[in-house]
Write a protein that holds these residues in place. Structure first.
Motif, PDB file in Angstrom:
ATOM      1  N   ILE A 164     -19.524 -17.452 -12.735  1.00 55.53           N
ATOM      2  CA  ILE A 164     -20.501 -16.656 -13.474  1.00 55.53           C
ATOM      3  C   ILE A 164     -21.213 -15.665 -12.567  1.00 55.53           C
ATOM      4  CG2 ILE A 164     -22.726 -16.814 -14.682  1.00 55.53           C
ATOM      5  CD1 ILE A 164     -21.700 -19.442 -15.908  1.00 55.53           C
ATOM      6  N   THR A 165     -21.525 -16.071 -11.350  1.00 54.92           N
ATOM      7  CA  THR A 165     -22.318 -15.218 -10.454  1.00 54.92           C
ATOM      8  C   THR A 165     -21.715 -13.840 -10.227  1.00 54.92           C
ATOM      9  OG1 THR A 165     -23.201 -17.180  -9.335  1.00 54.92           O
ATOM     10  CG2 THR A 165     -23.353 -15.081  -8.159  1.00 54.92           C
ATOM     11  N   PRO A 166     -20.397 -13.714  -9.961  1.00 49.64           N
ATOM     12  CA  PRO A 166     -19.848 -12.374  -9.737  1.00 49.64           C
ATOM     13  C   PRO A 166     -19.949 -11.457 -10.956  1.00 49.64           C
ATOM     14  CG  PRO A 166     -18.352 -14.060  -8.911  1.00 49.64           C
ATOM     15  CD  PRO A 166     -19.390 -14.752  -9.721  1.00 49.64           C
ATOM     16  N   LEU A 167     -20.147 -12.031 -12.123  1.00 47.08           N
ATOM     17  CA  LEU A 167     -20.222 -11.217 -13.331  1.00 47.08           C
ATOM     18  C   LEU A 167     -21.500 -10.396 -13.402  1.00 47.08           C
ATOM     19  CD1 LEU A 167     -18.818 -13.750 -15.965  1.00 47.08           C
ATOM     20  CD2 LEU A 167     -17.581 -12.075 -14.576  1.00 47.08           C
ATOM     21  N   THR A 168     -22.470 -10.701 -12.541  1.00 45.92           N
ATOM     22  CA  THR A 168     -23.711  -9.935 -12.520  1.00 45.92           C
ATOM     23  C   THR A 168     -23.626  -8.729 -11.596  1.00 45.92           C
ATOM     24  OG1 THR A 168     -24.632 -11.319 -10.743  1.00 45.92           O
ATOM     25  CG2 THR A 168     -25.049 -12.010 -13.023  1.00 45.92           C
ATOM     26  N   ASN A 169     -22.457  -8.503 -11.014  1.00 40.20           N
ATOM     27  CA  ASN A 169     -22.249  -7.320 -10.194  1.00 40.20           C
ATOM     28  C   ASN A 169     -22.549  -6.061 -11.013  1.00 40.20           C
ATOM     29  OD1 ASN A 169     -20.367  -4.999  -9.365  1.00 40.20           O
ATOM     30  ND2 ASN A 169     -20.259  -6.331  -7.570  1.00 40.20           N
ATOM     31  N   PRO A 170     -23.271  -5.074 -10.455  1.00 36.48           N
ATOM     32  CA  PRO A 170     -23.637  -3.885 -11.237  1.00 36.48           C
ATOM     33  C   PRO A 170     -22.447  -3.146 -11.843  1.00 36.48           C
ATOM     34  CG  PRO A 170     -24.900  -3.971  -9.197  1.00 36.48           C
ATOM     35  CD  PRO A 170     -23.873  -5.059  -9.106  1.00 36.48           C
ATOM     36  N   VAL A 171     -21.298  -3.186 -11.165  1.00 39.42           N
ATOM     37  CA  VAL A 171     -20.123  -2.527 -11.716  1.00 39.42           C
ATOM     38  C   VAL A 171     -19.534  -3.340 -12.860  1.00 39.42           C
ATOM     39  CG1 VAL A 171     -17.818  -1.651 -11.204  1.00 39.42           C
ATOM     40  CG2 VAL A 171     -19.643  -1.403  -9.518  1.00 39.42           C
ATOM     41  N   VAL A 172     -19.389  -4.641 -12.665  1.00 36.88           N
ATOM     42  CA  VAL A 172     -18.837  -5.503 -13.705  1.00 36.88           C
ATOM     43  C   VAL A 172     -19.735  -5.506 -14.936  1.00 36.88           C
ATOM     44  CG1 VAL A 172     -17.994  -7.837 -14.201  1.00 36.88           C
ATOM     45  CG2 VAL A 172     -17.798  -6.917 -11.896  1.00 36.88           C
ATOM     46  N   ALA A 173     -21.031  -5.300 -14.739  1.00 36.64           N
ATOM     47  CA  ALA A 173     -21.973  -5.266 -15.868  1.00 36.64           C
ATOM     48  C   ALA A 173     -21.679  -4.137 -16.836  1.00 36.64           C
ATOM     49  CB  ALA A 173     -23.400  -5.142 -15.345  1.00 36.64           C
ATOM     50  N   LEU A 174     -20.919  -3.122 -16.395  1.00 40.68           N
ATOM     51  CA  LEU A 174     -20.592  -2.002 -17.267  1.00 40.68           C
ATOM     52  C   LEU A 174     -19.565  -2.376 -18.328  1.00 40.68           C
ATOM     53  CD1 LEU A 174     -20.302   0.764 -14.521  1.00 40.68           C
ATOM     54  CD2 LEU A 174     -22.155   0.526 -16.195  1.00 40.68           C
ATOM     55  N   TRP A 175     -18.835  -3.472 -18.112  1.00 40.46           N
ATOM     56  CA  TRP A 175     -17.788  -3.865 -19.050  1.00 40.46           C
ATOM     57  C   TRP A 175     -18.376  -4.670 -20.204  1.00 40.46           C
ATOM     58  CZ3 TRP A 175     -16.096  -1.860 -14.682  1.00 40.46           C
ATOM     59  CH2 TRP A 175     -14.808  -1.299 -14.658  1.00 40.46           C
ATOM     60  N   PRO A 176     -18.142  -4.289 -21.445  1.00 37.01           N
ATOM     61  CA  PRO A 176     -18.616  -5.095 -22.588  1.00 37.01           C
ATOM     62  C   PRO A 176     -18.056  -6.507 -22.590  1.00 37.01           C
ATOM     63  CG  PRO A 176     -17.890  -2.913 -23.296  1.00 37.01           C
ATOM     64  CD  PRO A 176     -17.476  -3.051 -21.862  1.00 37.01           C
ATOM     65  N   GLU A 177     -16.849  -6.680 -22.029  1.00 37.69           N
ATOM     66  CA  GLU A 177     -16.247  -8.018 -21.974  1.00 37.69           C
ATOM     67  C   GLU A 177     -17.080  -8.979 -21.147  1.00 37.69           C
ATOM     68  OE1 GLU A 177     -13.109  -5.031 -22.862  1.00 37.69           O
ATOM     69  OE2 GLU A 177     -14.720  -5.184 -21.370  1.00 37.69           O
ATOM     70  N   THR A 178     -17.801  -8.475 -20.151  1.00 34.74           N
ATOM     71  CA  THR A 178     -18.659  -9.334 -19.333  1.00 34.74           C
ATOM     72  C   THR A 178     -19.754  -9.950 -20.180  1.00 34.74           C
ATOM     73  OG1 THR A 178     -18.232  -7.979 -17.379  1.00 34.74           O
ATOM     74  CG2 THR A 178     -20.181  -9.391 -17.329  1.00 34.74           C
TER      75      THR A 178
END
Length: 376
Positions: A128-142
């Motif tokens: 879960i932690t890597p999903l808070t990356n600012p780039v990954v946060a741009l994906w609606p799937e996140t």
């Protein structure tokens, strides 16, 4: 049967060329979709509407606009516009913390062993932690993946209303999460929970209405020469499913053959674990992984973000499941060995005596027993 299926998936993964990631993980994509999402957010902060901004940017960058699913639902962009990138990031971090804590608490009810529970909770947290990356946060799937994991964690037989609401929100972020609503409906029907099943069906209808509204809005801004997507039907099989796991979980850090083994074992852990929680996690995975056997291009591996929070948490669950699955085979081997001993005695073959420790009586059959056989 379940263990045989896992073995087949492992073999398929080891033999497939797709056990190597076909594309970069979302956090590594500074161009492409990430640049598109950022450009859309910039336009919206300047006052432009979502559909106008998105259509303009997709035309500039050569992205297709047909069919309507080629344009994402506006929910993520609206959040970024309302709170800014920083506010949206904080909201996603809060969602991630709630999901991690709720998942750990829910796993405690499923896993009796404290070390296995700690391992499963740690794997969920590290997923879960890597999903808070600012780039990954741009994906609606996140966002949708975290909402699905939280929905699963907070659902119980008595309290399921919040779970339904969270599942509906996941679809509002990404229409692919509609498969999750279907899985939860099936689970409720299997358990003959009629009221809950109706609630999930109603959520699906509301989500369907939102998707239709999105389709109408996209159609309204289309131009005659707007390009059409090349389509998503590829029939890439298990190789594509495996590439999703590698692109969106910690499996990206291990060699491809290792991930080909660990990914199916994690699914086996969920599928072999008893209880409503594990059953629903398994059905949710199946609702995505089975269609993705035929749907999805190699560059769509980021779809794995929908399953990333929970996939690897099934690995510790696989240990007791494997022990249970293999135990009957060991018992059969013991029974076969005992039968051979009896047959050897009946035929007059030598049977080695069992030596006992001092003070202990001799076990039965320490000498050849009297068997009901004809003597010459």
């Amino acid at each position: 049967m379940l263990l045989a299926t896992v073995l087949l998936l492992i073999i398929a993964g080891l033999l497939s060329d797709r056990n190597r990631p076909a594309g970069r993980p979302p956090a590594a994509v500074e161009q492409g979709d990430a640049a598109l999402y950022r450009a859309i957010d910039t336009r919206m902060t300047q006052g432009e509407g979502y559909y106008s901004a998105t259509a303009s940017e997709q035309r500039i960058r050569g992205y297709p606009l047909r069919p309507f699913v080629a344009m994402r639902m506006p929910t993520r962009a609206w959040i970024f516009r309302a709170g800014g990138a920083s506010g949206a990031q904080h909201l996603l971090q809060l969602l991630a913390v709630l999901t991690g804590l709720a998942t750990a608490l829910r796993l405690r009810r499923v896993v009796r062993s404290l070390p296995l529970w700690a391992a499963a909770s740690l794997l969920a947290a590290t997923s879960i932690t890597p999903l808070t990356n600012p780039v990954v946060a741009l994906w609606p799937e996140t966002w949708a993946g975290l909402l699905v994991a939280l929905s699963l964690a907070c659902r119980t037989d008595r309290h399921w209303h919040a779970s339904v609401l969270l599942g509906l929100l996941a679809v509002i972020f990404r229409e692919l999460a509609l498969a999750y609503l279907v899985a939860m409906t099936i689970a409720a029907l299997i358990e003959r929970r009629r009221t809950e099943a109706i609630a999930w069906i109603m959520a699906g209808l509301i989500a369907g209405a939102a998707i239709i509204g999105h389709a109408i809005a996209v159609h309204a801004i289309l131009l005659p020469d707007d390009p059409t997507s090349q389509g998503w039907m590829r029939a890439s099989g298990w190789g594509f499913d495996l590439s999703m796991a590698r692109a969106t979980t910690m499996l990206m850090t291990v060699p491809a053959p290792v991930s080909a083994v660990l990914a199916p074992l994690a699914l086996f852990g969920w599928a072999a674990t008893e209880g409503g929680y594990a059953r629903r996690v398994t059905l949710a995975f199946l609702a995505w992984l089975v269609p993705f056997l035929v749907i999805g291009r190699p560059e769509n591996s980021y779809w794995g973000l929908l399953m990333a929070p929970l996939w690897l948490a099934g690995l510790p669950l696989a240990l007791p499941a494997l022990s249970t699955a293999l135990r009957p085979r060991a018992n059969r081997h013991s029974a076969h060995a005992g039968l051979q001993t009896v047959v050897s005695c009946a035929s007059g073959a030598h049977v080695p005596k069992v030596r006992c420790a001092p003070g202990h009586p001799k076990p039965p059959f320490s000498t050849p027993p009297e068997l009901n056989v004809d003597r010459p």
